[in-house]
Design a protein around this motif. Structure first.
Motif, short mmCIF file in Angstrom:
data_model
loop_
_atom_site.label_atom_id
_atom_site.label_comp_id
_atom_site.label_asym_id
_atom_site.label_seq_id
_atom_site.Cartn_x
_atom_site.Cartn_y
_atom_site.Cartn_z
N THR A 35 2.08 -15.12 -0.14
CA THR A 35 1.32 -14.11 0.83
C THR A 35 1.39 -12.94 0.00
O THR A 35 1.92 -12.68 -0.93
N VAL A 36 0.65 -11.85 0.59
CA VAL A 36 0.62 -10.49 0.08
C VAL A 36 1.75 -10.13 -0.16
O VAL A 36 2.31 -9.28 -1.20
N GLU A 37 2.75 -10.38 0.97
CA GLU A 37 3.98 -9.77 1.28
C GLU A 37 5.03 -10.09 -0.13
O GLU A 37 5.62 -9.83 -1.00
N GLN A 38 5.04 -11.46 -0.35
CA GLN A 38 5.51 -12.37 -1.49
C GLN A 38 4.87 -11.87 -2.88
O GLN A 38 5.70 -11.79 -3.94
N ILE A 39 3.75 -11.75 -2.89
CA ILE A 39 3.05 -11.03 -4.24
C ILE A 39 3.69 -9.69 -4.76
O ILE A 39 4.07 -9.60 -5.90
N VAL A 40 3.69 -8.96 -3.59
CA VAL A 40 4.05 -7.58 -3.81
C VAL A 40 5.76 -7.61 -4.35
O VAL A 40 6.01 -7.11 -5.25
N ASN A 41 6.49 -8.40 -3.50
CA ASN A 41 8.03 -8.56 -3.94
C ASN A 41 8.00 -9.22 -5.27
O ASN A 41 9.15 -8.63 -6.03
N THR A 42 7.31 -10.22 -5.60
CA THR A 42 7.41 -10.93 -6.86
C THR A 42 7.10 -9.84 -8.05
O THR A 42 8.06 -9.72 -9.01
N ILE A 43 6.21 -9.19 -7.86
CA ILE A 43 5.81 -8.20 -9.12
C ILE A 43 6.79 -7.03 -9.21
O ILE A 43 7.40 -6.77 -10.24
N ASP A 44 7.53 -6.54 -8.07
CA ASP A 44 8.30 -5.26 -7.94
C ASP A 44 9.46 -5.87 -8.59
O ASP A 44 10.00 -5.15 -9.13
N GLN A 45 10.06 -7.06 -8.32
CA GLN A 45 11.38 -7.51 -8.44
C GLN A 45 11.21 -8.30 -9.98
O GLN A 45 12.15 -8.83 -10.55
N SER A 46 10.02 -8.20 -10.67
CA SER A 46 9.82 -8.92 -11.87
C SER A 46 10.86 -8.18 -12.99
O SER A 46 11.17 -7.28 -13.07
N THR A 47 11.60 -9.43 -13.57
CA THR A 47 12.31 -8.85 -14.78
C THR A 47 11.75 -8.55 -15.95
O THR A 47 12.22 -8.15 -16.95
N GLN A 48 10.36 -8.73 -16.22
CA GLN A 48 9.77 -8.43 -17.46
C GLN A 48 9.52 -6.73 -17.31
O GLN A 48 9.69 -5.88 -16.45
N SER A 49 9.77 -6.28 -18.84
CA SER A 49 9.73 -4.83 -18.80
C SER A 49 8.41 -4.35 -18.83
O SER A 49 7.31 -5.06 -18.77
N ARG A 50 8.42 -3.14 -18.40
CA ARG A 50 7.23 -2.30 -17.86
C ARG A 50 6.60 -1.48 -19.09
O ARG A 50 7.20 -1.30 -19.70
N PRO A 51 5.26 -1.52 -19.12
CA PRO A 51 4.16 -1.89 -18.25
C PRO A 51 4.05 -3.38 -18.42
O PRO A 51 4.16 -3.97 -19.38
N LEU A 52 3.51 -3.95 -17.26
CA LEU A 52 3.34 -5.65 -17.12
C LEU A 52 1.83 -5.65 -17.76
O LEU A 52 1.22 -4.72 -17.85
N PRO A 53 1.43 -6.74 -18.42
CA PRO A 53 0.07 -7.23 -18.97
C PRO A 53 -1.16 -7.02 -18.01
O PRO A 53 -2.23 -7.01 -18.45
N TYR A 54 -0.65 -6.57 -16.66
CA TYR A 54 -2.00 -6.39 -15.73
C TYR A 54 -1.51 -5.23 -14.98
O TYR A 54 -0.38 -4.96 -14.95
N SER A 55 -2.37 -4.60 -14.38
CA SER A 55 -1.96 -3.54 -13.46
C SER A 55 -1.82 -3.92 -12.04
O SER A 55 -2.84 -4.49 -11.43
N ALA A 56 -0.78 -3.43 -11.28
CA ALA A 56 -0.56 -3.87 -10.05
C ALA A 56 -0.17 -2.31 -9.36
O ALA A 56 0.85 -2.05 -9.45
N SER A 57 -0.65 -1.98 -8.18
CA SER A 57 -0.39 -0.84 -7.44
C SER A 57 -0.44 -1.15 -5.94
O SER A 57 -1.35 -2.03 -5.33
N ILE A 58 0.22 -0.21 -5.14
CA ILE A 58 0.15 -0.48 -3.73
C ILE A 58 -0.39 0.91 -3.19
O ILE A 58 0.58 1.88 -3.57
N ASN A 59 -0.83 1.05 -2.21
CA ASN A 59 -0.95 2.26 -1.42
C ASN A 59 -0.48 1.73 0.07
O ASN A 59 -0.19 0.66 0.42
N ALA A 60 -0.68 2.70 0.94
CA ALA A 60 -0.42 2.66 2.42
C ALA A 60 -1.15 1.32 3.02
O ALA A 60 -0.69 0.64 4.01
#
Length: 179
Positions: A35-60
């Motif tokens: 789900t969108v919630e799960q995608i956001v949680n997975t990306i934000d909690q990723s253990t990969q160092s930043r920046p990731l190899p793709y862009s992910a951002s969230i607005n309101a």
């Protein structure tokens, strides 16, 4: 076949191609079937160092994923995602959280978090550990205002928050000060 029919078929064909691209992109990132919630949680909690190899951002109101020229947008619905990075010495200005790029000072750090609405009702009160990116994220009810309080090793930070369609999703103003 007239021009209008060709335009409709081309549009349907392109939207199918875009959907196939999005599905392929999500599968490549280990996000397929979430789900969108799960995608956001997975990306934000990723253990990969930043920046990731793709862009992910969230607005309101939406999650935006970008890789190369491809951009995929997913509406958030009736919830609001707020990510915050308590800090002692160093922070960065931010309004909309970059799930793939923002890096806070205190990664993998335990905090006590208390989030209350402006009437004083407790929305969240628990111990949390910041992610590899130094942030803590959470889903909050929409159209709410209140206060976030973070406690860490005898230090406290407080800041107001809001969850409206024009509110920030990245809070980097929680400076932890000794009490």
């Amino acid at each position: 076949m007239n021009t209008r029919t060709m335009a409709i078929l081309l549009t349907l064909s392109l939207s199918g191609a875009v959907q196939a691209d999005a599905t392929s992109f999500l599968a490549q990132q280990g996000l397929a079937g979430k789900t969108v919630e799960q995608i956001v949680n997975t990306i934000d909690q990723s253990t990969q160092s930043r920046p990731l190899p793709y862009s992910a951002s969230i607005n309101a109101t939406q999650l935006m994923l970008t890789q190369g020229e491809q951009k995929y947008v997913y509406p958030l619905g009736d919830k609001f995602y707020l990510s915050f990075a308590p800090y002692v010495q160093q922070t960065h200005p931010c309004f909309n959280h970059s799930l793939s790029g923002c890096q806070g000072e205190l990664a993998n750090t335990a905090f006590n978090v208390k989030i209350t609405d402006k009437q004083g009702a407790v929305i969240v009160h628990k111990d949390v550990t910041s992610y590899q990116n130094g942030f803590v994220g959470g889903w909050l009810p929409r159209n709410t205002e209140g206060t976030i309080e973070v406690t860490y090793q005898g230090r406290v930070a407080q800041a107001p928050f809001a969850t409206y369609d024009d509110s920030q999703t990245c809070m980097t103003t929680l400076r932890l000060k000794s009490v």
